[in-house]
Design an enzyme around this catalytic site. Structure first.
Site, short mmCIF file in Angstrom:
data_model
loop_
_atom_site.label_atom_id
_atom_site.label_comp_id
_atom_site.label_asym_id
_atom_site.label_seq_id
_atom_site.Cartn_x
_atom_site.Cartn_y
_atom_site.Cartn_z
N LYS A 16 0.80 -1.28 -0.34
CA LYS A 16 -0.20 0.42 0.07
C LYS A 16 0.72 1.84 -0.19
O LYS A 16 0.66 2.29 -0.65
CB LYS A 16 -0.85 0.27 1.65
CG LYS A 16 -1.63 -1.08 1.41
CD LYS A 16 -3.16 -0.93 2.24
CE LYS A 16 -2.20 -1.19 3.76
NZ LYS A 16 -1.97 -2.08 3.87
N ARG A 91 -9.83 0.79 8.66
CA ARG A 91 -9.25 -0.89 8.17
C ARG A 91 -10.53 -1.54 9.35
O ARG A 91 -10.44 -3.22 9.37
CB ARG A 91 -8.98 -0.69 9.55
CG ARG A 91 -6.56 -0.52 9.60
CD ARG A 91 -6.03 -1.68 8.79
NE ARG A 91 -4.79 -1.49 9.21
CZ ARG A 91 -3.61 -0.75 9.15
NH1 ARG A 91 -3.68 -0.13 8.91
NH2 ARG A 91 -2.88 -1.12 9.48
N ARG A 130 11.86 -6.28 4.08
CA ARG A 130 11.35 -4.26 4.43
C ARG A 130 12.63 -3.37 5.68
O ARG A 130 12.46 -3.69 6.39
CB ARG A 130 10.54 -4.40 4.75
CG ARG A 130 9.58 -2.70 4.54
CD ARG A 130 8.48 -2.03 4.82
NE ARG A 130 7.80 -2.35 5.93
CZ ARG A 130 6.15 -2.39 5.29
NH1 ARG A 130 5.90 -1.81 4.26
NH2 ARG A 130 5.95 -2.58 7.28
N ARG A 163 10.79 -1.73 10.64
CA ARG A 163 9.87 -1.56 11.87
C ARG A 163 9.73 -1.93 12.90
O ARG A 163 9.74 -3.73 12.30
CB ARG A 163 8.97 -1.21 11.11
CG ARG A 163 8.50 0.22 10.16
CD ARG A 163 7.70 0.24 9.42
NE ARG A 163 6.01 -0.46 9.83
CZ ARG A 163 4.68 0.79 9.30
NH1 ARG A 163 5.16 0.89 7.77
NH2 ARG A 163 3.96 -1.03 9.46
N ARG A 174 -0.07 -8.46 12.60
CA ARG A 174 -1.16 -8.67 12.02
C ARG A 174 -1.69 -8.95 11.22
O ARG A 174 -2.57 -8.47 10.05
CB ARG A 174 -0.26 -7.23 11.50
CG ARG A 174 1.04 -6.37 12.23
CD ARG A 174 2.31 -6.22 11.76
NE ARG A 174 1.50 -5.05 10.85
CZ ARG A 174 2.88 -5.10 10.02
NH1 ARG A 174 4.35 -5.17 10.23
NH2 ARG A 174 2.80 -4.09 9.63
P1 AMP Z 1 0.18 0.62 8.81
O1 AMP Z 1 1.57 1.14 8.85
O2 AMP Z 1 -1.06 0.98 7.87
O3 AMP Z 1 0.62 -1.15 8.72
O4 AMP Z 1 -0.19 0.48 10.71
C1 AMP Z 1 0.71 0.07 11.34
C2 AMP Z 1 0.05 0.04 12.62
O5 AMP Z 1 -0.68 1.63 12.63
C3 AMP Z 1 -1.04 -0.99 12.57
O6 AMP Z 1 -0.42 -1.92 12.44
C4 AMP Z 1 -2.41 -0.44 14.17
O7 AMP Z 1 -1.44 -1.10 14.42
C5 AMP Z 1 -2.02 1.14 13.58
N1 AMP Z 1 -2.92 1.82 12.53
C6 AMP Z 1 -2.84 2.35 11.57
N2 AMP Z 1 -4.24 2.53 11.01
C7 AMP Z 1 -4.57 1.49 11.35
C8 AMP Z 1 -5.99 1.76 11.37
N3 AMP Z 1 -7.67 2.35 10.22
N4 AMP Z 1 -6.62 1.52 12.78
C9 AMP Z 1 -6.61 0.97 13.91
N5 AMP Z 1 -5.03 0.98 13.42
C10 AMP Z 1 -4.92 1.04 12.59
#
Ligand code: AMP
Length: 230
Positions: A16, A91, A130, A163, A174
């Protein structure tokens, strides 16, 4: 013009962030990543960052009310005329419904949801390899997209790090969270007839060209800048 948005939906590691950056560079869509916003809040040590940090470290979702408040605040502070590309948001079904009701109240339009589909094996390979620049956020991969000098960002010379949530155990959590929470969401957008499935195990250029072509078709030239569509 008002506010219009598209959504990039996909499991962690579906690409993404990388795809969103390429689409933002080729169009007038502003990349809107809730994960990036939360990481910045954690880095700054804000109240939001402190509330989100533990969930993020475990690979669990940050509560819906915290996320939706953060998103709506950003939208309210942003320009009245803008195309947004949501990455990592919504999400859950609750987030999608709250976004819909906010969009209704401001007469904004959600035009398409692109579901980036990828297998678990590809995700594990992408995420464990990554590396992200601590300074500018540029994304690399130790095998598929290595930096010129190991551990150093090609863009700004910053340090490349993994990360904290890209460790194997956290990734598995996740992925499970994504599968559990996002199934309903996919069905929700499918029912609205705005879901487009994209094979995201391919090369970045092919995926981007596909999405740009679909955007061009959807808007038939109404988006002010979509270049690079084949
Ligand atoms: P990402 O970079 O999109 O993979 O997000 C990293 C982490 O941020 C996720 O594993 C969640 O803990 C949190 N997070 C990001 N976006 C959301 C969302 N829309 N709803 C809930 N948690 C989120």
């Amino acid at each position: 013009m008002g506010i219009a948005a598209i959504i990039l939906l996909g499991a962690p590691g579906a690409g993404k962030g990388t795809i969103a950056a390429a689409i933002a560079a080729a169009t007038d869509y502003a990349h809107f990543s809730t994960g990036d916003m939360l990481r910045e809040a954690v880095k700054q040590g804000t109240e939001l960052g402190r509330a989100a940090e533990a969930c993020m470290q475990q690979g669990s979702l940050v509560p819906d009310d915290v996320i939706v408040k953060m998103v709506i605040n950003h939208l309210c502070q942003g320009p009245a005329d803008c195309h947004y590309m949501f990455d990592g948001f919504p999400r859950t079904l609750a987030q999608a419904e709250l976004l819909d009701s906010h969009f209704k109240s401001i007469q904004a339009v959600l035009s398409s949801v692109f579901l980036l589909e990828v297998t678990r094996e590809v995700v594990l390979d992408r995420l464990t390899g990554r590396r992200v620049c601590r300074k500018c956020g540029a994304i690399f991969h130790i095998r598929n997209l290595p930096p010129k000098q190991s551990g150093v960002c090609d863009v700004c010379g910053g340090e490349l790090v993994q990360r904290p949530d890209d460790k194997q155990e956290t990734i598995i959590n996740r992925l499970d969270v994504f599968q559990r929470q996002t199934e309903n969401l996919i069905a929700y957008y499918d029912r609205q007839g705005i879901l487009a499935r994209v094979d995201s195990s391919r090369q970045k250029n092919e995926i981007v060209a596909d999405i740009l072509a679909m955007l061009t078709k959807i808007f038939s030239g109404k988006v002010s800048r979509v270049s690079g569509a084949s």
